[in-house]
Write a protein that holds these residues in place. Structure first.
Motif, mmCIF file in Angstrom:
data_model
loop_
_atom_site.group_PDB
_atom_site.id
_atom_site.type_symbol
_atom_site.label_atom_id
_atom_site.label_comp_id
_atom_site.label_asym_id
_atom_site.label_seq_id
_atom_site.Cartn_x
_atom_site.Cartn_y
_atom_site.Cartn_z
ATOM 1 N N PRO A 10 -28.292 8.743 45.712
ATOM 2 C CA PRO A 10 -29.311 7.696 45.868
ATOM 3 C C PRO A 10 -28.924 6.413 45.133
ATOM 4 N N GLN A 11 -29.451 5.285 45.611
ATOM 5 C CA GLN A 11 -29.193 3.993 44.979
ATOM 6 C C GLN A 11 -30.110 3.783 43.782
ATOM 7 N N VAL A 12 -29.689 2.919 42.877
ATOM 8 C CA VAL A 12 -30.518 2.542 41.725
ATOM 9 C C VAL A 12 -31.499 1.467 42.175
ATOM 10 N N ILE A 13 -32.772 1.705 41.930
ATOM 11 C CA ILE A 13 -33.830 0.784 42.357
ATOM 12 C C ILE A 13 -34.542 0.245 41.116
ATOM 13 N N THR A 14 -34.730 -1.069 41.064
ATOM 14 C CA THR A 14 -35.368 -1.695 39.899
ATOM 15 C C THR A 14 -36.688 -2.378 40.236
ATOM 16 N N SER A 15 -36.995 -2.545 41.526
ATOM 17 C CA SER A 15 -38.224 -3.232 41.927
ATOM 18 C C SER A 15 -38.629 -2.748 43.306
ATOM 19 N N ILE A 16 -39.943 -2.694 43.579
ATOM 20 C CA ILE A 16 -40.369 -2.252 44.903
ATOM 21 C C ILE A 16 -40.183 -3.346 45.948
ATOM 22 N N VAL A 17 -39.827 -4.546 45.505
ATOM 23 C CA VAL A 17 -39.495 -5.626 46.447
ATOM 24 C C VAL A 17 -38.050 -6.086 46.234
ATOM 25 N N GLN A 18 -37.195 -5.166 45.841
ATOM 26 C CA GLN A 18 -35.789 -5.474 45.587
ATOM 27 C C GLN A 18 -35.124 -6.004 46.854
ATOM 28 N N PRO A 19 -34.394 -7.118 46.777
ATOM 29 C CA PRO A 19 -33.755 -7.671 47.975
ATOM 30 C C PRO A 19 -32.683 -6.736 48.529
ATOM 31 N N PHE A 20 -32.449 -6.867 49.810
ATOM 32 C CA PHE A 20 -31.378 -6.145 50.478
ATOM 33 C C PHE A 20 -30.032 -6.565 49.889
ATOM 34 N N ASP A 21 -29.140 -5.607 49.698
ATOM 35 C CA ASP A 21 -27.814 -5.882 49.135
ATOM 36 C C ASP A 21 -26.754 -5.454 50.143
ATOM 37 N N GLU A 22 -26.085 -6.415 50.711
ATOM 38 C CA GLU A 22 -25.055 -6.163 51.719
ATOM 39 C C GLU A 22 -23.893 -5.347 51.171
ATOM 40 N N PHE A 56 -50.157 -3.599 47.327
ATOM 41 C CA PHE A 56 -49.303 -2.732 46.520
ATOM 42 C C PHE A 56 -48.032 -3.460 46.088
ATOM 43 N N CYS A 57 -47.444 -4.208 46.993
ATOM 44 C CA CYS A 57 -46.222 -4.938 46.645
ATOM 45 C C CYS A 57 -46.498 -6.006 45.594
ATOM 46 N N GLU A 58 -47.604 -6.717 45.728
ATOM 47 C CA GLU A 58 -47.944 -7.759 44.747
ATOM 48 C C GLU A 58 -48.247 -7.164 43.382
ATOM 49 N N LYS A 59 -48.823 -5.967 43.359
ATOM 50 C CA LYS A 59 -49.178 -5.298 42.106
ATOM 51 C C LYS A 59 -48.080 -4.365 41.604
ATOM 52 N N SER A 60 -46.940 -4.331 42.305
ATOM 53 C CA SER A 60 -45.820 -3.448 41.946
ATOM 54 C C SER A 60 -46.247 -1.983 41.867
ATOM 55 N N ILE A 61 -46.960 -1.549 42.897
ATOM 56 C CA ILE A 61 -47.423 -0.165 42.981
ATOM 57 C C ILE A 61 -46.548 0.580 43.995
ATOM 58 N N PRO A 64 -50.641 5.840 46.523
ATOM 59 C CA PRO A 64 -50.161 4.957 45.459
ATOM 60 C C PRO A 64 -49.673 5.749 44.256
ATOM 61 N N ARG A 65 -48.720 5.168 43.518
ATOM 62 C CA ARG A 65 -48.166 5.794 42.326
ATOM 63 C C ARG A 65 -48.278 4.806 41.171
ATOM 64 N N SER A 66 -48.211 5.329 39.964
ATOM 65 C CA SER A 66 -48.465 4.470 38.801
ATOM 66 C C SER A 66 -47.236 3.717 38.330
ATOM 67 N N SER A 67 -46.038 4.236 38.611
ATOM 68 C CA SER A 67 -44.850 3.602 38.043
ATOM 69 C C SER A 67 -43.631 3.905 38.898
ATOM 70 N N MET A 68 -42.576 3.145 38.664
ATOM 71 C CA MET A 68 -41.322 3.304 39.391
ATOM 72 C C MET A 68 -40.650 4.628 39.048
ATOM 73 N N SER A 69 -40.052 5.240 40.051
ATOM 74 C CA SER A 69 -39.256 6.452 39.846
ATOM 75 C C SER A 69 -37.965 6.313 40.619
ATOM 76 N N ASP A 70 -36.841 6.581 39.975
ATOM 77 C CA ASP A 70 -35.558 6.604 40.663
ATOM 78 C C ASP A 70 -35.344 7.977 41.262
ATOM 79 N N LYS A 71 -34.824 7.993 42.484
ATOM 80 C CA LYS A 71 -34.491 9.277 43.094
ATOM 81 C C LYS A 71 -33.234 9.817 42.439
ATOM 82 N N HIS A 72 -33.264 11.089 42.087
ATOM 83 C CA HIS A 72 -32.106 11.698 41.468
ATOM 84 C C HIS A 72 -31.935 13.101 42.041
#
Length: 340
Positions: free
Chosen positions: A76-88, A243-248, A271-279
């Protein structure tokens, strides 16, 4: 490959055209998936569910043992934001092998739809959880990040309202809610068994917006007919935008089920309370697990898993969300009030 077109037809002809297109998609999807599994290198492993059981309890979760999913799947990729930009520069679905493409649908599945979907690509999930496990990627060449949009929701409703086999379900994991690739996609899975949420009682919050409290808080929108898809999508996108504006982070599940003695399509959003990285783990709490389908990659975990343990893991993964605040804000949104 299938490429649909849109024509100006009378209502009955449009309805017939819609059904014919969906039957063709379902037929081509199943046939092509089985062909690729048998005769290609599209998969990292051939699906091999070693064991299956239903947990005792209210949730009646279906648990399957699939050890290859844990050991052989793509990292899985490392995710830091729920609105993270696409990375080519990182893996995305433009980089898959041609042999992984199941089919492409051009334009909408519903001939009556006013908003075209562009090209929608169906890919095999090369680390499958279920038979026919596929990825649905709208406008795959346009670098859309994993943020749900109205077009995608409408396409999902179009697809689900027409699939004859109700073992198919659609799921979505947002960034921070166990999405593993930051490129817009839905999962199409096939589980023949009934899942708890499909017929569970839902409580009305406002006009056609409901909630459910078990196994965790979620909102639900029933789709009584495919022609309701635009109204449902408009309301649904207000929630997604919030959800995106509130980072949910959030998970979505779309399924057939019953409501008020009617068979229909239901859309759930968790909805979830916080970010989780898939591992890589024996199992993570993504959309599958939230609805009672639990693929497990470890024999000991499979043998010892109980409903209490699963519910505790779900509660921990979702975290302490402020349900009352979310409900109040959503009610204002769908009533066209402004949230401070």
């Amino acid at each position: 490959m299938y490429t649909g077109t849109t024509t100006n037809l009378p209502d009955q002809q449009q309805f017939t055209s819609k059904i014919q297109k969906k039957i063709l998609v379902e037929q081509q999807l199943t046939e092509r998936w089985l062909e690729l599994e048998k005769n290609s290198n599209a998969f990292r492993y051939k699906l091999n569910v070693q064991k299956q059981k239903t947990l005792d309890g209210k949730f009646n979760a279906i648990v399957q043992l699939n050890t290859e999913r844990t050991s052989l799947r793509r990292k899985p990729q490392v995710i830091t934001s729920i609105v993270q930009p696409f990375d080519e520069n990182v893996f995305n679905f433009k980089k898959v092998n041609e042999c992984e493409i199941l089919l492409r649908c051009h334009d909408q599945l519903n001939a009556k739809s006013s908003a075209p979907h562009g090209i929608v690509t169906f890919l095999v999930n090369n680390s499958p959880l279920t038979k026919y496990h596929s990825l649905i990627c709208p406008r795959v060449n346009e670098n859309l990040s994993q943020i749900m949009n109205k077009e995608c929701i409408e396409f999902a409703i179009d697809l689900m309202t027409g699939l004859d086999d109700h073992g198919y379900r659609l799921g979505y994991n947002s960034l921070g809610a166990f999405a593993s690739v930051n490129h817009l996609h839905l999962h199409l899975i096939h589980v023949p068994e009934k899942l708890y949420l499909e017929d569970a009682e839902i409580i009305e919050m406002s006009d056609n917006v409901f909630k459910i409290e078990f196994p965790t808080f979620a909102m639900c929108m029933p789709v009584f007919h495919w022609t309701d898809r635009e109204a449902v999508a408009n309301k649904f996108m207000k929630i997604i935008t919030y959800f995106c504006e509130k980072s949910i982070p959030h998970n979505i599940f779309i399924t057939h089920g019953r409501h008020r003695d009617t068979n229909l399509v239901k859309i759930f959003i968790f909805p979830r309370s916080s970010m989780s990285d898939k591992h890589v783990a024996s199992f993570n709490i993504a959309f599958c697990e939230l609805v009672g389908y639990v693929p497990v990659g470890d024999v000991d975990v499979y043998e010892n898993l109980t409903e209490d343990f699963l519910l505790d893991k779900i509660s921990t993964a979702i975290g302490p969300i402020d349900r009352q605040a979310i409900e109040a804000d959503i009610l204002k949104l769908i009533s066209n009030d402004i949230i401070d």
